[in-house]
Design a protein around this motif. Structure first.
Motif, PDB file in Angstrom:
ATOM      1  N   VAL A   1     110.315 -16.477 133.601  1.00 17.67           N
ATOM      2  CA  VAL A   1     110.629 -17.765 134.201  1.00 17.67           C
ATOM      3  C   VAL A   1     110.909 -17.547 135.689  1.00 17.67           C
ATOM      4  N   PRO A   2     110.888 -18.616 136.496  1.00 16.85           N
ATOM      5  CA  PRO A   2     111.101 -18.461 137.938  1.00 16.85           C
ATOM      6  C   PRO A   2     112.389 -17.742 138.305  1.00 16.85           C
ATOM      7  N   ASP A   3     113.473 -17.940 137.556  1.00 20.41           N
ATOM      8  CA  ASP A   3     114.733 -17.269 137.889  1.00 20.41           C
ATOM      9  C   ASP A   3     114.610 -15.750 137.750  1.00 20.41           C
ATOM     10  N   VAL A   4     113.848 -15.292 136.765  1.00 18.20           N
ATOM     11  CA  VAL A   4     113.650 -13.852 136.606  1.00 18.20           C
ATOM     12  C   VAL A   4     112.780 -13.313 137.745  1.00 18.20           C
TER      13      VAL A   4
ATOM     14  N   LEU B   1     126.535 -11.351 148.930  1.00 15.87           N
ATOM     15  CA  LEU B   1     126.198 -12.495 148.100  1.00 15.87           C
ATOM     16  C   LEU B   1     125.468 -13.568 148.892  1.00 15.87           C
ATOM     17  N   ALA B   2     125.854 -13.744 150.136  1.00 17.58           N
ATOM     18  CA  ALA B   2     125.159 -14.724 150.972  1.00 17.58           C
ATOM     19  C   ALA B   2     123.687 -14.355 151.119  1.00 17.58           C
ATOM     20  N   GLN B   3     123.418 -13.055 151.314  1.00 18.06           N
ATOM     21  CA  GLN B   3     122.041 -12.601 151.429  1.00 18.06           C
ATOM     22  C   GLN B   3     121.304 -12.740 150.088  1.00 18.06           C
ATOM     23  N   ALA B   4     121.981 -12.333 148.981  1.00 13.78           N
ATOM     24  CA  ALA B   4     121.351 -12.406 147.664  1.00 13.78           C
ATOM     25  C   ALA B   4     121.033 -13.850 147.281  1.00 13.78           C
ATOM     26  N   GLU B   5     121.905 -14.784 147.635  1.00 15.45           N
ATOM     27  CA  GLU B   5     121.652 -16.182 147.299  1.00 15.45           C
ATOM     28  C   GLU B   5     120.423 -16.717 148.015  1.00 15.45           C
TER      29      GLU B   5
ATOM     30  N   TRP C   1     119.568 -19.890 144.662  1.00 15.66           N
ATOM     31  CA  TRP C   1     120.656 -20.696 144.109  1.00 15.66           C
ATOM     32  C   TRP C   1     121.987 -19.986 144.349  1.00 15.66           C
ATOM     33  N   PRO C   2     123.085 -20.743 144.411  1.00 13.70           N
ATOM     34  CA  PRO C   2     124.406 -20.126 144.598  1.00 13.70           C
ATOM     35  C   PRO C   2     124.862 -19.447 143.311  1.00 13.70           C
ATOM     36  N   VAL C   3     125.586 -18.359 143.457  1.00 10.28           N
ATOM     37  CA  VAL C   3     126.023 -17.613 142.265  1.00 10.28           C
ATOM     38  C   VAL C   3     127.543 -17.620 142.103  1.00 10.28           C
ATOM     39  N   GLN C   4     128.266 -18.300 142.993  1.00 14.31           N
ATOM     40  CA  GLN C   4     129.718 -18.225 142.942  1.00 14.31           C
ATOM     41  C   GLN C   4     130.367 -19.409 142.219  1.00 14.31           C
ATOM     42  N   ASP C   5     129.596 -20.457 141.922  1.00 13.82           N
ATOM     43  CA  ASP C   5     130.155 -21.541 141.116  1.00 13.82           C
ATOM     44  C   ASP C   5     129.810 -21.283 139.653  1.00 13.82           C
ATOM     45  N   PRO C   6     130.504 -21.923 138.713  1.00 18.18           N
ATOM     46  CA  PRO C   6     130.300 -21.626 137.287  1.00 18.18           C
ATOM     47  C   PRO C   6     128.856 -21.787 136.825  1.00 18.18           C
ATOM     48  N   TYR C   7     128.179 -22.853 137.258  1.00 19.59           N
ATOM     49  CA  TYR C   7     126.809 -23.073 136.815  1.00 19.59           C
ATOM     50  C   TYR C   7     125.885 -21.981 137.361  1.00 19.59           C
ATOM     51  N   GLY C   8     126.052 -21.662 138.650  1.00 14.38           N
ATOM     52  CA  GLY C   8     125.202 -20.628 139.242  1.00 14.38           C
ATOM     53  C   GLY C   8     125.457 -19.261 138.631  1.00 14.38           C
ATOM     54  N   ARG C   9     126.704 -18.997 138.267  1.00 14.22           N
ATOM     55  CA  ARG C   9     127.037 -17.717 137.644  1.00 14.22           C
ATOM     56  C   ARG C   9     126.394 -17.610 136.258  1.00 14.22           C
TER      57      ARG C   9
ATOM     58  N   LEU D   1     122.792 -16.918 136.688  1.00 15.59           N
ATOM     59  CA  LEU D   1     122.575 -15.513 137.020  1.00 15.59           C
ATOM     60  C   LEU D   1     122.700 -14.637 135.776  1.00 15.59           C
ATOM     61  N   GLN D   2     123.701 -14.912 134.927  1.00 17.48           N
ATOM     62  CA  GLN D   2     123.864 -14.131 133.701  1.00 17.48           C
ATOM     63  C   GLN D   2     122.623 -14.221 132.818  1.00 17.48           C
ATOM     64  N   LEU D   3     122.087 -15.431 132.646  1.00 18.97           N
ATOM     65  CA  LEU D   3     120.898 -15.606 131.822  1.00 18.97           C
ATOM     66  C   LEU D   3     119.691 -14.919 132.436  1.00 18.97           C
ATOM     67  N   ALA D   4     119.573 -14.981 133.767  1.00 18.54           N
ATOM     68  CA  ALA D   4     118.453 -14.314 134.437  1.00 18.54           C
ATOM     69  C   ALA D   4     118.533 -12.803 134.241  1.00 18.54           C
ATOM     70  N   LEU D   5     119.734 -12.247 134.329  1.00 18.74           N
ATOM     71  CA  LEU D   5     119.907 -10.811 134.125  1.00 18.74           C
ATOM     72  C   LEU D   5     119.566 -10.405 132.694  1.00 18.74           C
ATOM     73  N   MET D   6     120.008 -11.208 131.717  1.00 19.03           N
ATOM     74  CA  MET D   6     119.696 -10.919 130.322  1.00 19.03           C
ATOM     75  C   MET D   6     118.189 -10.993 130.082  1.00 19.03           C
ATOM     76  N   ALA D   7     117.557 -12.050 130.584  1.00 17.18           N
ATOM     77  CA  ALA D   7     116.116 -12.204 130.389  1.00 17.18           C
ATOM     78  C   ALA D   7     115.346 -11.083 131.086  1.00 17.18           C
ATOM     79  N   TRP D   8     115.795 -10.695 132.263  1.00 14.42           N
ATOM     80  CA  TRP D   8     115.170  -9.591 133.013  1.00 14.42           C
ATOM     81  C   TRP D   8     115.189  -8.302 132.171  1.00 14.42           C
ATOM     82  N   ARG D   9     116.324  -8.059 131.508  1.00 15.06           N
ATOM     83  CA  ARG D   9     116.453  -6.877 130.666  1.00 15.06           C
ATOM     84  C   ARG D   9     115.535  -6.973 129.438  1.00 15.06           C
ATOM     85  N   LEU D  10     115.469  -8.152 128.842  1.00 15.26           N
ATOM     86  CA  LEU D  10     114.637  -8.318 127.641  1.00 15.26           C
ATOM     87  C   LEU D  10     113.158  -8.185 127.947  1.00 15.26           C
ATOM     88  N   HIS D  11     112.744  -8.614 129.137  1.00 16.36           N
ATOM     89  CA  HIS D  11     111.340  -8.480 129.526  1.00 16.36           C
ATOM     90  C   HIS D  11     110.925  -7.019 129.596  1.00 16.36           C
TER      91      HIS D  11
END
Length: 352
Positions: free
Chosen positions: A270-273, A317-321, A326-334, A337-347
């Protein structure tokens, strides 16, 4: 092999199809697939029902062309293609083909029979002179969902495991599976925790990535094994380029198993990965920093774990965002990021 099969198919469709069949069954054997997976492959590749019957070893498997397991069915007809497991033996593998067979059918029959012979020798045979607790074939039988219950019952007995005692399967990257007898609740800390391994090698993880299945009654170990293989896919090497846990317990995954069903090496990221891959490729610190921020209880805790000043982490984090989008410091963005990391690992992980 896949590329070569594609080129051959353009020149000679039959040769390309035959090479595809060979590669398919080779992958199943290398991946330590069970007997039902082999019969299912024969059925789907041949486009007709396939069956494997080995009365001596207690194996009867029949799968339709759609990959669905079927009941035993009528006795084999004389005109069906068949092959014995051993030279001069009785037919054991059939393709229930009414019409004229093709060269591809013959290749499917030959390769599925050879593959079944390898798996049966590995899982149903027992080398002479082994101690009861040193029987790798019995370990594989216990974990094989296609093995009949009476075969798994005998395997448990050979390993000295009671059918109702709790045990769990352990999947290790690049190593044979392990069955671990778990002490029953209330037996005290002195109760023995015995391990048995397929392949006759030590059961210790030895630093390998490890997925641990849930504790179940011994005869339900195929369920634990399936869960352990899923848990293994969520593990990581635990270094800067591949941060994450080296050992994952299936009991801790909860609803994340749904993600494992949807994401794999053959699915489109997906695009986030894709964005995460760009970020990881852009800076050597990105993978570890983003993983730590995603799973630490706070930014200050993440900075402490990374041994960074809080302001330095904020700059990263400013550079990574910017790379992610997308922002990673608010709950939704975090969470994103967690789902993207999990999916990245599963791929990147196919399992045990």
């Amino acid at each position: 092999m896949k590329e070569l099969a594609g080129r051959l198919a353009a020149l000679d469709p039959d040769a390309g199809a035959a090479l595809h069949v060979i590669a398919y069954f080779d992958r199943l054997v290398e991946g330590r697939a069970g007997l039902e997976a082999l019969v299912r492959g024969a059925a789907v590749l041949s486009g007709c029902t396939a069956r494997l019957v080995d009365e001596e070893r207690g194996v009867r498997i029949r799968v339709g062309a759609d990959g669905v397991r079927l009941a035993g069915g009528a006795p084999p007809e004389p005109g069906w293609m068949s092959a014995p497991l051993e030279p001069g033996g009785a037919p054991a593998v059939w393709l229930e083909l009414a019409g004229t067979p093709s060269g591809v059918h013959a290749m499917v029959l030959e390769r599925s029979t050879a593959s079944a012979r390898v798996v049966l020798d590995r899982t149903r045979g027992r080398a002479p002179g082994r101690r009861p607790g040193d029987d790798p074939a019995s370990v594989e039988v216990l974990l094989d969902a296609s093995a009949p219950e009476h075969a798994r019952r005998r395997a448990a007995g050979r390993l000295g495991l009671r059918e109702t005692s709790p045990a769990r399967a352990v999947a290790r990257a690049g190593a044979p599976p392990v069955v671990e007898a778990v002490p029953a609740p209330g037996t005290g800390p002195s109760a023995a925790r015995r391990t048995f391994t397929a392949g006759g090698r030590p059961a210790a993880a030895g630093g390998r990535r490890t997925g641990v299945g849930p504790a179940v009654p011994v005869l339900d170990l195929p369920v634990s094994w399936a869960a352990a293989r899923i848990a293994l896919r969520f593990t990581a090497e635990g270094d800067e380029r591949d941060p994450g846990p080296r050992t994952v317990y299936a009991d801790d995954l909860g609803g994340l198993v749904l993600l494992a069903d949807a994401v794999g090496p053959g699915t489109e990221p997906v695009p986030d990965v894709r964005a995460l891959e760009r970020a990881v490729g852009a800076a050597p610190w990105a993978a570890l920093t983003l993983h730590t921020v995603a799973f630490a209880p706070s930014l200050r805790a993440a900075a402490a774990e990374l041994t960074l000043h809080h302001s330095t982490l904020q700059d990263r984090l400013a550079q990574a965002e910017q790379w992610l989008g997308w922002p990673v410091q608010d709950p939704y963005g975090r969470l994103r990021l967690q789902l993207a990391l999990m999916a990245w690992r599963l791929h990147r992980s196919a399992g045990g």
